[in-house]
Structures are given as structure tokens and as C-alpha cells.
Write an enzyme that holds these catalytic residues in place. Structure first.
Site, PDB file in Angstrom:
ATOM      1  N   PRO A   1     -36.855  47.203   1.500  1.00  0.00           N
ATOM      2  CA  PRO A   1     -37.549  47.944   1.223  1.00  0.00           C
ATOM      3  C   PRO A   1     -38.497  48.338   2.364  1.00  0.00           C
ATOM      4  O   PRO A   1     -39.991  49.111   2.876  1.00  0.00           O
ATOM      5  CB  PRO A   1     -38.996  47.000   0.691  1.00  0.00           C
ATOM      6  CG  PRO A   1     -37.781  45.987   0.795  1.00  0.00           C
ATOM      7  CD  PRO A   1     -36.891  46.253   0.907  1.00  0.00           C
TER       8      PRO A   1
ATOM      9  N   ASP B   1     -33.272  60.052   3.472  1.00  0.00           N
ATOM     10  CA  ASP B   1     -34.467  60.007   3.068  1.00  0.00           C
ATOM     11  C   ASP B   1     -36.114  59.280   3.735  1.00  0.00           C
ATOM     12  O   ASP B   1     -35.435  57.923   4.612  1.00  0.00           O
ATOM     13  CB  ASP B   1     -35.002  59.720   1.396  1.00  0.00           C
ATOM     14  CG  ASP B   1     -34.940  58.793   1.002  1.00  0.00           C
ATOM     15  OD1 ASP B   1     -34.400  58.404  -0.461  1.00  0.00           O
ATOM     16  OD2 ASP B   1     -35.461  57.655   1.329  1.00  0.00           O
TER      17      ASP B   1
ATOM     18  N   LYS C   1     -38.416  64.147   0.785  1.00  0.00           N
ATOM     19  CA  LYS C   1     -39.502  64.204   0.150  1.00  0.00           C
ATOM     20  C   LYS C   1     -40.588  63.866  -0.154  1.00  0.00           C
ATOM     21  O   LYS C   1     -40.769  62.694   0.966  1.00  0.00           O
ATOM     22  CB  LYS C   1     -38.487  63.673  -1.003  1.00  0.00           C
ATOM     23  CG  LYS C   1     -37.751  65.089  -1.430  1.00  0.00           C
ATOM     24  CD  LYS C   1     -37.505  64.841  -2.951  1.00  0.00           C
ATOM     25  CE  LYS C   1     -35.641  64.430  -3.002  1.00  0.00           C
ATOM     26  NZ  LYS C   1     -35.214  63.660  -4.216  1.00  0.00           N
TER      27      LYS C   1
ATOM     28  N   GLY D   1     -34.156  54.525  -0.290  1.00  0.00           N
ATOM     29  CA  GLY D   1     -35.040  53.729   0.282  1.00  0.00           C
ATOM     30  C   GLY D   1     -35.378  52.921  -1.295  1.00  0.00           C
ATOM     31  O   GLY D   1     -34.575  52.808  -2.574  1.00  0.00           O
ATOM     32  N   GLY D   2     -35.008  50.813  -0.938  1.00  0.00           N
ATOM     33  CA  GLY D   2     -35.143  50.424  -2.066  1.00  0.00           C
ATOM     34  C   GLY D   2     -33.734  50.012  -2.776  1.00  0.00           C
ATOM     35  O   GLY D   2     -32.849  50.052  -2.209  1.00  0.00           O
ATOM     36  N   ASP D   3     -33.282  49.945  -3.947  1.00  0.00           N
ATOM     37  CA  ASP D   3     -32.221  50.578  -4.824  1.00  0.00           C
ATOM     38  C   ASP D   3     -32.157  51.905  -5.260  1.00  0.00           C
ATOM     39  O   ASP D   3     -32.934  52.298  -5.509  1.00  0.00           O
ATOM     40  CB  ASP D   3     -32.950  49.452  -6.095  1.00  0.00           C
ATOM     41  CG  ASP D   3     -31.318  49.230  -6.525  1.00  0.00           C
ATOM     42  OD1 ASP D   3     -30.416  48.904  -5.777  1.00  0.00           O
ATOM     43  OD2 ASP D   3     -31.074  50.614  -7.426  1.00  0.00           O
TER      44      ASP D   3
ATOM     45  N   ILE E   1     -33.366  52.864  -8.527  1.00  0.00           N
ATOM     46  CA  ILE E   1     -34.512  52.561  -9.160  1.00  0.00           C
ATOM     47  C   ILE E   1     -35.674  53.600  -8.385  1.00  0.00           C
ATOM     48  O   ILE E   1     -35.324  53.842  -7.690  1.00  0.00           O
ATOM     49  CB  ILE E   1     -35.482  51.022  -8.529  1.00  0.00           C
ATOM     50  CG1 ILE E   1     -33.977  49.228  -9.238  1.00  0.00           C
ATOM     51  CG2 ILE E   1     -36.249  50.711  -9.204  1.00  0.00           C
ATOM     52  CD1 ILE E   1     -34.784  49.760 -10.451  1.00  0.00           C
TER      53      ILE E   1
ATOM     54  N   ALA F   1     -38.865  48.034  -3.697  1.00  0.00           N
ATOM     55  CA  ALA F   1     -39.990  47.269  -3.472  1.00  0.00           C
ATOM     56  C   ALA F   1     -40.818  46.385  -3.989  1.00  0.00           C
ATOM     57  O   ALA F   1     -41.022  46.039  -3.563  1.00  0.00           O
ATOM     58  CB  ALA F   1     -40.866  48.989  -3.692  1.00  0.00           C
TER      59      ALA F   1
ATOM     60  N   MET G   1     -44.970  55.712  -7.025  1.00  0.00           N
ATOM     61  CA  MET G   1     -45.625  55.727  -6.988  1.00  0.00           C
ATOM     62  C   MET G   1     -46.919  56.911  -7.741  1.00  0.00           C
ATOM     63  O   MET G   1     -46.569  57.460  -8.563  1.00  0.00           O
ATOM     64  CB  MET G   1     -44.461  57.146  -7.639  1.00  0.00           C
ATOM     65  CG  MET G   1     -43.434  57.285  -6.818  1.00  0.00           C
ATOM     66  SD  MET G   1     -41.482  58.800  -7.659  1.00  0.00           S
ATOM     67  CE  MET G   1     -41.307  57.755  -8.566  1.00  0.00           C
TER      68      MET G   1
HETATM   69  N1  SAH Z   1     -35.726  53.516  -4.992  1.00  0.00           N
HETATM   70  C1  SAH Z   1     -36.776  52.930  -4.517  1.00  0.00           C
HETATM   71  C2  SAH Z   1     -37.893  53.822  -4.766  1.00  0.00           C
HETATM   72  C3  SAH Z   1     -38.347  55.093  -4.577  1.00  0.00           C
HETATM   73  S1  SAH Z   1     -39.393  55.654  -5.545  1.00  0.00           S
HETATM   74  C4  SAH Z   1     -37.039  50.868  -4.465  1.00  0.00           C
HETATM   75  O1  SAH Z   1     -36.413  50.300  -5.038  1.00  0.00           O
HETATM   76  O2  SAH Z   1     -37.755  50.778  -4.099  1.00  0.00           O
HETATM   77  C5  SAH Z   1     -41.043  55.349  -3.768  1.00  0.00           C
HETATM   78  C6  SAH Z   1     -42.123  54.816  -4.472  1.00  0.00           C
HETATM   79  O3  SAH Z   1     -41.477  53.603  -4.320  1.00  0.00           O
HETATM   80  C7  SAH Z   1     -43.165  54.765  -3.721  1.00  0.00           C
HETATM   81  O4  SAH Z   1     -43.968  56.168  -3.797  1.00  0.00           O
HETATM   82  C8  SAH Z   1     -43.715  53.824  -3.548  1.00  0.00           C
HETATM   83  O5  SAH Z   1     -44.771  53.006  -4.903  1.00  0.00           O
HETATM   84  C9  SAH Z   1     -42.523  52.487  -3.740  1.00  0.00           C
HETATM   85  N2  SAH Z   1     -42.254  51.823  -2.412  1.00  0.00           N
HETATM   86  C10 SAH Z   1     -41.102  51.809  -1.919  1.00  0.00           C
HETATM   87  N3  SAH Z   1     -40.689  51.412  -0.462  1.00  0.00           N
HETATM   88  C11 SAH Z   1     -42.714  50.853  -0.577  1.00  0.00           C
HETATM   89  C12 SAH Z   1     -42.218  49.986  -0.020  1.00  0.00           C
HETATM   90  N4  SAH Z   1     -42.530  48.843   0.973  1.00  0.00           N
HETATM   91  N5  SAH Z   1     -44.191  49.168   0.041  1.00  0.00           N
HETATM   92  C13 SAH Z   1     -44.544  49.641  -1.430  1.00  0.00           C
HETATM   93  N6  SAH Z   1     -44.218  50.794  -1.903  1.00  0.00           N
HETATM   94  C14 SAH Z   1     -43.214  50.748  -1.966  1.00  0.00           C
END
Ligand code: SAH
Length: 257
Positions: free
Chosen positions: A17, A40, A62, A93-95, A98, A124, A174
């Protein structure tokens, strides 16, 4: 693999995150072998700084309503770079699995015969939950948790009441742009207007913020607080636990600044 003379490959790496020390050791190891990095917009500077200086960086950032590179082209780019013999790190970002469209990128690699690996990242929701002492499940409050995309095909058809309500936690990714319609849909599907909600902005990053209210006020909260993406919406009784310790939650939010 045997069809290609060079041994390129693609690794989808979950960048977590935001905070670099939330990367897995496996992610950091993979990143250190990068010839090419395709990243990204959610991947921040702190994580990018861990890449070898020699790695070629390609942004496919994006933004809502501005897609700089269509998904099919991202898949084609990964395949092209791997077939040229590169170790391609796809930083997401994140996983990756997901809401990261990682599945489509894996499919593109498999279809082209390119070796592909996926390294999980902290999503996240998990980053936010830990940073804010806001458990997503709790013996007293919730025994199920759902991750939902606030912007996706078939949203209106979804039975949101099945995902939120007593004993259930709903985490919406999102969802900021559509916060008003989402709250209305949840209430139309039977959720009580006084269900607790939290909005977590920039979880685990500098400027992290937690704000809370009730479902009927979700759109108002987002507008009043000028919430910007990336942010998550969390709906359910687990939020009430964090509301019960607002001073603590505020301190934590500030510590991360
Ligand atoms: N693959 C990512 C999600 C991608 S979709 C994951 O697993 O986290 C993108 C959305 O993730 C954003 O619109 C927001 O809702 C959320 N997000 C990603 N990073 C974030 C963060 N640091 N804090 C809060 N929401 C986050």
C-alpha cells in the site's frame, strides 16, 4: 520456455500500500534482479528507490478517466520485453490479484509462452486495517469480510446487502468518486443508514487519514473532508470499535505523516 533462445521472464510483484518496509523479502529480491520495470501510478517513490539504478523504468500509470495504456497493450509490452531476454518486474500497488488486473497479465504471458511468477503484496485493506488498529474481522463484530470494487462492470446488479450488514465488513476499493450512489445502493438494499463507515486515505503513506461517520453521511463526509484517491471505504460494525478510540486513531494517523 524452450522455444526461446533467451531466458526472459515476467514477475508480477505486489508493491503493497505504500510504505517500502511493507514489501515482502521475496518482492525485494525479485526487484533487485530487474532489467525492466513496468509500474503503475500507485507505486510510490520509496518503493521505486529499491530498484537497481540500471533497471529501465516504464510507467503505465492509469488514472480514472485517463487510461494512458490499455490493459491489452500492457500485456503485450510485458511479453515483448521478456521475449527480448529481460527479467521484467511488473510492480503493482497492493496485491497483484486484488483489483490489479494481474490475471489478465498472467494470461498474456501464458499465451505467449513466457514464464511468469506472482509475488503477493499487502493489499490496501490489510495495510489500512493494521495502520489504524481497525480489524476487518472481530469475534464480537464481524465474521466475514468482502472486498468490492466501487467502479466495475455489473455494479448496479450486485446485491450489496449480501455483502454488508450485521456481522459483516465491507471494504470498497475505488469507491470515492461514486461514494454517494454506493451509499444509496447499500441503503436501498436494506442496510441501516446509521451503519458505521470509515474512509481511509493514503493508508500507510505520508498524510494517511482516517475519517468516520455513518452510512447516510458517506457522500457528505467525502465532500467535507475533500477525500482524494487512493482511499478505501470500510462499512460495518468493526468501524465502531475504532470510533470508540478516536484520539488513538488520530495519533496513529499523525505518526505516519
Ligand atoms: N491491487 C491494489 C488495489 C488496486 S485498485 C491492492 O491490493 O491494494 C486501486 C484502489 O486501491 C484505489 O482506488 C484505492 O481504493 C485502493 N488503494 C490503493 N492503495 C491505497 C492506499 N494506500 N490507501 C487507501 N486506499 C488504497
Amino acid at each position: 520456455m524452450g522455444y526461446h533462445t533467451q531466458s526472459g521472464r515476467v514477475v508480477l510483484v505486489g508493491a503493497g500500500p505504500g510504505a517500502a518496509d511493507l514489501l515482502t523479502i521475496r518482492a525485494v529480491r525479485a526487484m533487485s534482479a530487474a532489467d525492466v520495470v513496468v509500474h503503475d501510478g500507485l507505486v510510490g517513490d520509496e518503493v521505486m528507490a529499491l530498484l537497481p539504478a540500471t533497471a529501465r523504468r516504464i510507467s503505465v500509470a492509469k488514472q480514472r478517466a485517463r487510461h494512458s495504456l490499455p490493459q491489452a497493450q500492457i500485456g503485450a509490452l510485458l511479453v515483448k520485453e521478456a521475449l527480448a531476454g529481460n527479467t521484467v518486474i511488473r510492480l503493482k500497488g497492493g496485491d497483484p490479484f486484488i483489483f490489479g488486473r494481474g490475471g489478465e497479465e498472467v494470461d498474456a504471458c501464458v499465451a505467449a509462452g513466457v514464464p511468469v511468477e506472482v509475488i503477493p503484496g499487502i493489499s490496501a485493506a490489510n495495510g489500512a486495517a493494521a495502520a489504524l488498529l481497525l480489524p476487518l474481522t472481530h469475534r464480537d463484530h464481524a465474521s466475514t469480510v468482502s472486498f468490492v470494487a466501487g467502479e466495475c462492470r455489473g455494479l448496479a446488479q450486485q446485491d450489496w446487502a449480501g455483502l454488508a450488514g450485521k456481522g459483516r465488513t465491507l471494504v470498497i476499493y475505488m469507491g470515492i468518486a461514486g461514494a454517494g450512489p454506493i451509499a444509496e445502493k447499500l441503503m436501498a438494499d436494506g442496510l441501516a443508514p446509521d451503519t458505521p463507515v470509515a474512509v481511509v486515505e493514503r493508508a500507510t503513506q505520508p498524510g494517511q487519514r482516517l475519517v468516520t461517520s455513518l452510512l447516510a453521511d458517506l457522500a457528505g463526509l467525502v465532500a467535507r473532508e475533500a477525500i482524494r484517491s487512493p482511499a478505501l471505504i470500510i462499512v460495518g460494525e468493526v468501524v465502531a470499535g475504532s470510533v470508540a478510540r478516536p484520539a488513538l486513531a488520530k495519533d496513529i494517523a499523525c505518526l505516519a505523516c
